[in-house]
Design a protein around this motif. Structure first.
Motif, PDB file in Angstrom:
ATOM      1  N   ALA A   1      30.677 -33.259  15.208  1.00  9.99           N
ATOM      2  CA  ALA A   1      30.302 -34.704  15.276  1.00  9.99           C
ATOM      3  C   ALA A   1      29.146 -34.865  13.798  1.00  9.99           C
ATOM      4  O   ALA A   1      29.228 -36.158  13.724  1.00  9.99           O
TER       5      ALA A   1
ATOM      6  N   ARG B   1      31.354 -40.394  13.585  1.00 12.92           N
ATOM      7  CA  ARG B   1      32.212 -41.531  14.512  1.00 12.92           C
ATOM      8  C   ARG B   1      31.544 -42.430  15.433  1.00 12.92           C
ATOM      9  O   ARG B   1      32.140 -42.993  16.054  1.00 12.92           O
TER      10      ARG B   1
ATOM     11  N   ALA C   1      31.172 -42.260  19.524  1.00 12.25           N
ATOM     12  CA  ALA C   1      31.935 -41.002  19.874  1.00 12.25           C
ATOM     13  C   ALA C   1      31.009 -39.641  19.500  1.00 12.25           C
ATOM     14  O   ALA C   1      30.951 -38.895  20.175  1.00 12.25           O
ATOM     15  N   SER C   2      30.545 -39.765  18.210  1.00 12.67           N
ATOM     16  CA  SER C   2      29.586 -38.744  17.830  1.00 12.67           C
ATOM     17  C   SER C   2      28.445 -38.704  18.858  1.00 12.67           C
ATOM     18  O   SER C   2      27.910 -37.615  19.132  1.00 12.67           O
TER      19      SER C   2
ATOM     20  N   MET D   1      29.447 -36.783  22.008  1.00 17.53           N
ATOM     21  CA  MET D   1      29.735 -35.388  21.548  1.00 17.53           C
ATOM     22  C   MET D   1      28.338 -34.705  21.508  1.00 17.53           C
ATOM     23  O   MET D   1      28.306 -33.879  21.879  1.00 17.53           O
TER      24      MET D   1
ATOM     25  N   ARG E   1      34.329 -39.085  27.872  1.00 12.75           N
ATOM     26  CA  ARG E   1      34.140 -40.336  27.156  1.00 12.75           C
ATOM     27  C   ARG E   1      34.269 -40.459  25.704  1.00 12.75           C
ATOM     28  O   ARG E   1      35.010 -41.552  25.256  1.00 12.75           O
ATOM     29  N   ALA E   2      33.860 -39.341  24.966  1.00 15.97           N
ATOM     30  CA  ALA E   2      33.897 -39.317  23.712  1.00 15.97           C
ATOM     31  C   ALA E   2      35.683 -38.923  23.436  1.00 15.97           C
ATOM     32  O   ALA E   2      35.993 -39.955  22.635  1.00 15.97           O
TER      33      ALA E   2
ATOM     34  N   ILE F   1      37.247 -42.293  23.071  1.00 15.65           N
ATOM     35  CA  ILE F   1      37.148 -43.480  21.834  1.00 15.65           C
ATOM     36  C   ILE F   1      37.304 -42.661  20.598  1.00 15.65           C
ATOM     37  O   ILE F   1      36.958 -43.541  19.501  1.00 15.65           O
ATOM     38  N   VAL F   2      37.685 -41.437  20.472  1.00 16.75           N
ATOM     39  CA  VAL F   2      37.700 -40.897  19.141  1.00 16.75           C
ATOM     40  C   VAL F   2      38.937 -41.078  18.699  1.00 16.75           C
ATOM     41  O   VAL F   2      40.192 -41.534  19.275  1.00 16.75           O
TER      42      VAL F   2
END
Length: 160
Positions: free
Chosen positions: A76, A81, A84-85, A88, A155-156, A159-160
Motif C-alpha cells: 500500500a 492508490r 484502496a491503500s 489496505m 472493500r480494497a 477498488i484496486v
C-alpha cells in the motif's frame, strides 16, 4: 505486481475472516458455556484448548495472516492508490495490532496464568471468574478487529 496485490488481499480477507469466525465462536458461546460449568472443569477445558491450539492448523492461519498483512501494508505504501491503500493499511493495522498483538499482549499471558492453576479451591474460582471476564473482553476486541480487517480487504479489492 497487481496480481500479487490481488492475491494478497484475497488471502488476507479469507484469513482474517476465518480468524474472526473462530474468535466469534469463543465470544458468543464457548466462553459462555465454560462459565456455566464448575471452575475446575472450565479451567481444565480451557487449558486443553490452549495446549491444543498452538499445535493446530489455526496457527498456520493466524500467524501467516499477520505476516501477509505486513506485506499488504508495504504494498500500500510502495504504490499509493488513494482510498484502496487507506483500506489496505486499515485492514493490516486492525489485524496486526488489535487481533494479533492483542493476543500476544493480553490473551496469552492470561492463558499462561491459567495454566499454573490447579483448578480447585477459592483462588482458582476467583481467577477463573476474572479470566472469563477479561479474556472474553479481549477476545471481543480480536473478533471485531479481525472482522473489520476482512471487510477492509474486501472493500480494497473492489477498488484496486
Amino acid at each position: 505486481m497487481q496480481i500479487v496485490l490481488i492475491l494478497s488481499l484475497v488471502a488476507a480477507a479469507i484469513g482474517s475472516g476465518l480468524v474472526a469466525g473462530i474468535f466469534f465462536a469463543f465470544s458468543t458461546f464457548i466462553m459462555t458455556a465454560f462459565s456455566r460449568i464448575p471452575a475446575e472443569q472450565g479451567i481444565a477445558a480451557m487449558n486443553s484448548i490452549n495446549l491444543t491450539i498452538v499445535r493446530s492448523p489455526f496457527m498456520a492461519l493466524f500467524v501467516p495472516t499477520a505476516i501477509l498483512c505486513l506485506v499488504i501494508a508495504v504494498l500500500a505504501l510502495m504504490n499509493w492508490r488513494g482510498g484502496a491503500s487507506m483500506l489496505m493499511l486499515a485492514g493490516a493495522a486492525l489485524y496486526v495490532l488489535a487481533s494479533f498483538l492483542s493476543t500476544i499482549v493480553f490473551n496469552v499471558p492470561m492463558n499462561d496464568a491459567l495454566e499454573k492453576v490447579s483448578g480447585s479451591g477459592p483462588d482458582a474460582a476467583a481467577l477463573w471468574s476474572t479470566y472469563l471476564r477479561d479474556w472474553t473482553w479481549w477476545n471481543h476486541v480480536r473478533t471485531i478487529a479481525s472482522l473489520l480487517a476482512s471487510v477492509a480487504f474486501v472493500r480494497a479489492l473492489m477498488i484496486v
